[in-house]
Design a protein around this motif. Structure first.
Motif, mmCIF file in Angstrom:
data_model
loop_
_atom_site.group_PDB
_atom_site.id
_atom_site.type_symbol
_atom_site.label_atom_id
_atom_site.label_comp_id
_atom_site.label_asym_id
_atom_site.label_seq_id
_atom_site.Cartn_x
_atom_site.Cartn_y
_atom_site.Cartn_z
ATOM 1 N N GLY B 79 30.536 34.668 43.197
ATOM 2 C CA GLY B 79 31.763 35.437 43.403
ATOM 3 C C GLY B 79 31.439 36.891 43.722
ATOM 4 O O GLY B 79 30.484 37.453 43.179
ATOM 5 N N GLY B 149 37.178 35.832 44.060
ATOM 6 C CA GLY B 149 35.824 35.768 43.524
ATOM 7 C C GLY B 149 35.611 34.577 42.606
ATOM 8 O O GLY B 149 34.507 34.065 42.483
ATOM 9 N N LEU B 157 29.363 36.379 38.920
ATOM 10 C CA LEU B 157 30.403 37.187 39.547
ATOM 11 C C LEU B 157 29.830 38.596 39.742
ATOM 12 O O LEU B 157 29.412 39.243 38.778
ATOM 13 C CB LEU B 157 31.627 37.231 38.629
ATOM 14 C CG LEU B 157 32.946 37.742 39.177
ATOM 15 C CD1 LEU B 157 33.363 36.974 40.414
ATOM 16 C CD2 LEU B 157 34.029 37.634 38.100
#
Ligand SMILES: Nc1ncnc2c1ncn2[C@@H]1O[C@H](COP(=O)(O)OP(=O)(O)O)[C@@H](O)[C@H]1O
Ligand SMILES: [Mg+2]
Lengths: 232, 296
Positions: B79, B149, B157
């Motif tokens: 993400g 994301g 992430l």
């Protein structure tokens, strides 16, 4: 005026001829301009060269071009293909710069973020950069459409039938109404095509139609303010 | 787990953006890289998903060198949230969120249904699903960015100053929302910011960076505040100016914490509990209930 009423079907036929001559150059110049404009935009050093050469084509006078093309690409002088090739070159001369400018107008942040989430270079071009260049491309296609319709009349000189044939014929036979009809019909056709391009743009680019309007956040679900994780 | 091993990045123009950087980013925790502009934070982040390749050194994700992975595929599994959301302006909110699943070949209906659920997750009303990004407020755009994301349910992430361009009130909301989300999802988050308060609020582990990505100090917020490694860190976290100094004042029988300007920062509700069940630095710290808004 009686000439017009008794020759409406002729005017209609020449209008169709004119459309058949104009549409292919508009489409072809767009298609050919994509890779060239992309190249010009992608590699800095080639930009100046490609854009200058493309621009030069527009400076070639149309009649000599119609006589040279058969020698270079083997079209026959009086064929519609010869005229279409010439008109495509003129369209290209305009569109290459438009495509390069359009691609350059794409927000670098958006391009970066498209890369970051996993667009390949190919999908990014077709799905992100090209659509976002859309408004600039549209403006360019409008110019090309109008200019092509107007230039196509020159075909009458080499015998390719178009609305231009109405004024060459009108001059030869001294029929003023025929001359005026040819001019007015050409202008009308240009306006209609221009309108069609604008409509097409609206359909293909719905996001450009909506105007910015910010409303307060619709009930953002906020968790309860948690115990602050601070330290003394 | 993400591991940077002696990573150096020199750009073609000679800029040494990152100089011999090593760091272990633990899984399921938030690691914050904090430093002034130009300290190499973005470059570090982008080397994880191969937007930038290091000049030397290696980066490994769970023991696999990213250099051995195909960049496009790698990026689709991580993400990425950036400042100014980076949303595609020509796609509606729901299509933006569904972007990466669609690239990965998830059927359209499924991708859109998942995207709508993700809007709920990040606290957005489904009513905005068919709007374009330009029709949203800055805070909403960032929430959509976070939803995008999360769309492929990535383990990792990466967040590059995601809340840097929104106003302070919305930023505080978004920060709390991220804390809540992270509590639920437990992603491996690498969060970049130049805001030390944000770093302390969000980070389980914080790396304070100097120029060239040189780590001035690595630790938990408590460790860094309690023991700034040097004057640079002390000045960066504001400890030298007494900005962080709080003292206790009794007020109607409660212990109120007051900052150096005499403003109440919170009220003391816990006592030193020794080793809490979860251990770690934070359980040793009394909880403070804020008297107003988030901490400054
Ligand atoms: N593509 C690039 N080419 C040359 N220099 C760059 C490039 N990207 C970043 N830099 C330089 O590298 C340094 C670190 O940049 P960056 O990682 O963006 O820092 P930060 O995100 O901490 O502000 C800066 O000096 C910046 O100017
Ligand atoms: Mg940055």
């Amino acid at each position: 005026m009686t000439w017009l009423w008794s020759n409406l079907d002729l005017v209609w036929l020449r209008t169709l001829d004119h459309i058949v001559l104009s549409l292919p150059p508009i489409l072809l110049s767009f298609v050919f301009a994509l890779p060239l404009g992309w190249l010009a935009n992608r590699y800095r050093p080639t930009r100046g060269a490609i854009l200058s050469i493309a621009g030069l084509f527009y400076a070639i006078p149309s009649l000599p071009l119609l006589f040279i093309l058969p020698v270079i690409i083997g079209t026959s002088l009086r064929s519609p293909a010869n005229l279409i090739a010439a008109l495509t070159l003129y369209g290209l001369a305009l569109m290459v710069r438009v495509v390069a400018d359009g691609l350059a107008s794409v927000d670098p942040d958006v391009r970066q973020s498209a890369t970051a989430v996993g667009f390949s270079a190919w999908s990014r071009f077709w799905l992100v950069e090209l659509p976002l260049a859309g408004p600039v491309l549209l403006a360019g296609v409008r110019v090309v459409a109008v200019s092509t319709v107007s230039l196509a009349t020159v075909g009458a000189v080499i015998g390719a039938k178009s609305l231009g044939s109405l004024f060459t014929d009108g001059f030869q036979r001294g029929i003023q109404v025929e001359i005026i009809t040819g001019i007015v019909a050409t202008v009308l056709l240009a306006l209609v095509l221009d309108g069609a391009v604008v409509l097409l743009g609206r359909v293909l680019m719905p996001w450009t139609r909506r105007t910015r309007r910010i409303r307060p956040a619709p009930a953002a679900v906020l968790g309860p303010m948690p115990v602050v994780r601070s330290v003394a | 787990m993400i591991e940077f091993r002696s990573v150096t990045k020199e750009f073609p123009d000679g800029t040494l953006a990152v100089d011999d950087f090593s760091l272990t980013v633990p899984s399921h925790r938030t690691t914050v890289l904090v430093g002034s502009s130009g300290s190499g934070k973005t470059t570090l982040l982008r080397m994880i998903n191969r937007m930038v390749d290091p000049t030397s050194g290696t980066i490994e994700i769970d023991g696999v060198s990213v250099a051995s992975l195909e960049p496009v595929k790698l990026r689709r599994s991580i993400g990425y949230v950036m400042q100014n959301s980076g949303l595609l302006p020509h796609r509606t909110v729901v299509d933006n969120v569904a972007t990466v699943p669609l690239l990965r070949g998830v059927p359209r209906r499924t991708a859109r249904a998942d995207a709508l659920r993700l809007l709920d997750t990040v606290g957005l009303d489904r009513a905005i699903a068919d709007r374009y990004p330009s029709q949203l407020s800055g805070g909403q755009q960032q929430r959509v960015g976070v939803a995008r994301g999360l769309a492929v349910d990535p383990n990792i992430l990466l967040m590059d100053e995601p809340f840097g361009a929104v106003d302070p009130i919305v930023r505080a909301e978004l920060q709390q929302e991220l804390i809540r989300l992270q509590h639920e999802l437990g992603k491996t988050v690498v969060f970049v910011t130049h805001d030390i308060d944000e770093a302390f609020l969000l980070g389980d582990q914080i790396a304070i960076l100097r120029e060239g990505g040189r780590i001035a100090q690595l630790g938990t917020p408590a460790e860094i505040l309690a023991n700034p490694a040097d004057d640079f860190v002390a000045s960066f976290v504001g400890a030298d100016r007494g900005k962080r100094a709080l003292h206790v004042e009794s007020q109607d029988g409660s212990d109120v914490l007051v900052d150096s300007d005499g403003r109440p920062a919170g009220v003391l509700v816990g006592q030193r509990s020794g080793a809490g069940p979860s251990g770690g630095a934070r359980s040793d710290v009394p909880h403070i209930v804020p008297t107003e808004g988030p901490p400054r």
